[in-house]
Design an enzyme around this catalytic site. Structure first.
Site: not given
Ligand code: NAD
Ligand code: PPY
Length: 355
Positions: A80, A119-120, A188-189, A192-193, A267
């Site tokens: 990461k 991306p994350d 969290g919207l 993903v959300g 998350a």
């Molecule tokens: P993102 O940054 O697009 O969305 C996060 C959202 O959470 C934002 O809208 C932000 O305003 C909100 N937020 C932050 N702190 C908050 C709080 N205390 N209370 C309420 N809302 C809050 O991120 P994402 O890509 O949607 O990822 C969401 C979570 O899922 C992260 O923890 C990420 O590591 C995890 N995740 C994402 C992916 C992916 O494919 N994007 C994959 C695996 C895990």
């Molecule tokens: C995650 O799943 O938490 C990620 O960081 C997404 C991801 C997974 C694999 C490669 C790069 C990013």
């Protein structure tokens, strides 16, 4: 306290920390394990209270990626990146942000493929396009440039599949994973959300939403969701809590009073301490381990970029998260262990087998 106690320990392979004076950003890359293959995991860019917090976040997130890849049966290791920003991304001008990405790309390139990013929180496909100008080791570039796009939609599909599996395990709804009429609270919207919320609404759930960004809540409320204050998420009565913000939502104290029947979300590192899973299990709350529930993004990125899968193959594999969770729930019941432990054991067996 002696000096040795102040130095955190970690069972990972390598962690680099760099500072760029021009941008004021700190760059952490953590490679936890390459046992199953080259390490992979996204780039999180945000403001941290200290560089130590950024290192701690990166190392814990990298370890979670190792477990996620193993549990999902993907031939990759865990890593990461964390970029500790000097100010929130929205406050940085385009040139400043671009320079930060260029420095990050150069750091990733130095790993020469032992680590690939994606991306994350705080980064997206357009940012991967910029990284790809310097390094091939960035997954998820935009579809406009011929890439597979971010993993967020697949993550959302996997999370919703996890919600369905956990709801069925809890004996809620129609017993078959249907969420119609259930109160589903999405925290969290973001990328993903917001999509999980859509899927839940399409399946006729009663939707509750919380985000620190009021505009995101307003948009969801316009489609019928009830807004919950971000500080009230763990005190609001509902059937399912879906954590999709940053991690650490649940410690043992919060778990003792959490007024819901199911926790299943995107998350990473939702459990803030080791006892939280035990408390949830004792209270009969079904917890879908985060690294199983949120593997859709990894399945998409690794599937499309490394394994040459079609979108259809990615979708089929992502839907299998439901089956994996059914197995994890059954194993936890049979052996009287937490679902978190059962999922960790599954990942550990795959890691040991590979060794
Ligand atoms: P993102 O940054 O697009 O969305 C996060 C959202 O959470 C934002 O809208 C932000 O305003 C909100 N937020 C932050 N702190 C908050 C709080 N205390 N209370 C309420 N809302 C809050 O991120 P994402 O890509 O949607 O990822 C969401 C979570 O899922 C992260 O923890 C990420 O590591 C995890 N995740 C994402 C992916 C992916 O494919 N994007 C994959 C695996 C895990
Ligand atoms: C995650 O799943 O938490 C990620 O960081 C997404 C991801 C997974 C694999 C490669 C790069 C990013």
């Amino acid at each position: 306290m002696g000096i040795a106690m102040m130095v955190p320990s970690w069972d990972g392979e390598l962690c680099t920390v760099r500072f760029d004076r021009e941008t004021g950003a700190w760059f952490v890359i953590a490679v936890h394990s390459t046992r199953l293959g080259p390490a992979s995991g996204g780039t999180r860019a945000m403001v941290y209270p200290s560089v130590g917090d950024a290192v701690s976040d990166a190392t814990r997130l990298a370890a979670a990626m190792t477990t996620k890849m193993a549990a999902a049966g993907l031939p990759m290791g865990g890593g990461k990146s964390v970029i500790a920003l000097p100010a929130p991304r929205a406050a940085l001008d385009g040139a400043h942000w671009r320079r930060i990405l260029q420095v990050h790309a150069a750091n990733v390139q130095e790993f020469d493929g032992t680590y690939t990013t994606g991306p994350d929180i705080g980064t997206d496909s357009a940012d991967m396009d910029v990284l790809r100008e310097t390094t091939p080791f960035a997954f998820g570039r935009s579809t406009a440039t011929g890439g597979p796009g971010s993993g967020a939609p697949a993550t959302a599909l996997g999370v919703f599949t996890a919600v369905r599996a956990a709801v069925a395990e809890a004996g809620l709804g129609d017993g078959n994973g249907g969420v119609a009429g259930l109160r589903v609270l999405v925290q969290g919207l973001g990328a993903v959300g917001a999509r999980v919320a859509e899927l839940a609404a399409e399946a006729c759930a009663e939707l509750l939403v919380a985000d620190v960004d009021p505009e995101r809540c307003t948009a969801a409320a316009a489609r019928g969701a009830r807004i919950v204050s971000p500080t009230e998420v763990t005190r609001t009565r509902c059937d399912v809590v879906v954590p999709c913000a940053t991690g650490g939502l649940l410690d043992a104290r919060v778990a003792r009073t959490l007024p819901c029947a199911v926790v299943a979300g995107a998350a990473n590192n939702q459990l803030a301490d080791a006892d939280a899973a035990l408390v949830l299990a004792r209270r009969g709350i079904v917890y879908a381990p985060d690294f199983v529930a949120n593997a859709g993004g990894a399945i998409h990125l690794v599937g499309r970029e490394v394994l040459g899968w079609t979108e259809g193959q990615v979708t089929r594999r992502t839907l299998q998260i439901g089956r994996t969770l059914q197995w994890v729930f059954a194993d936890a019941r049979t052996h009287g262990i937490t679902t978190e432990q059962a999922a960790h054991d599954l990942a550990a067996r795959r890691l040991t087998h590979a060794a």
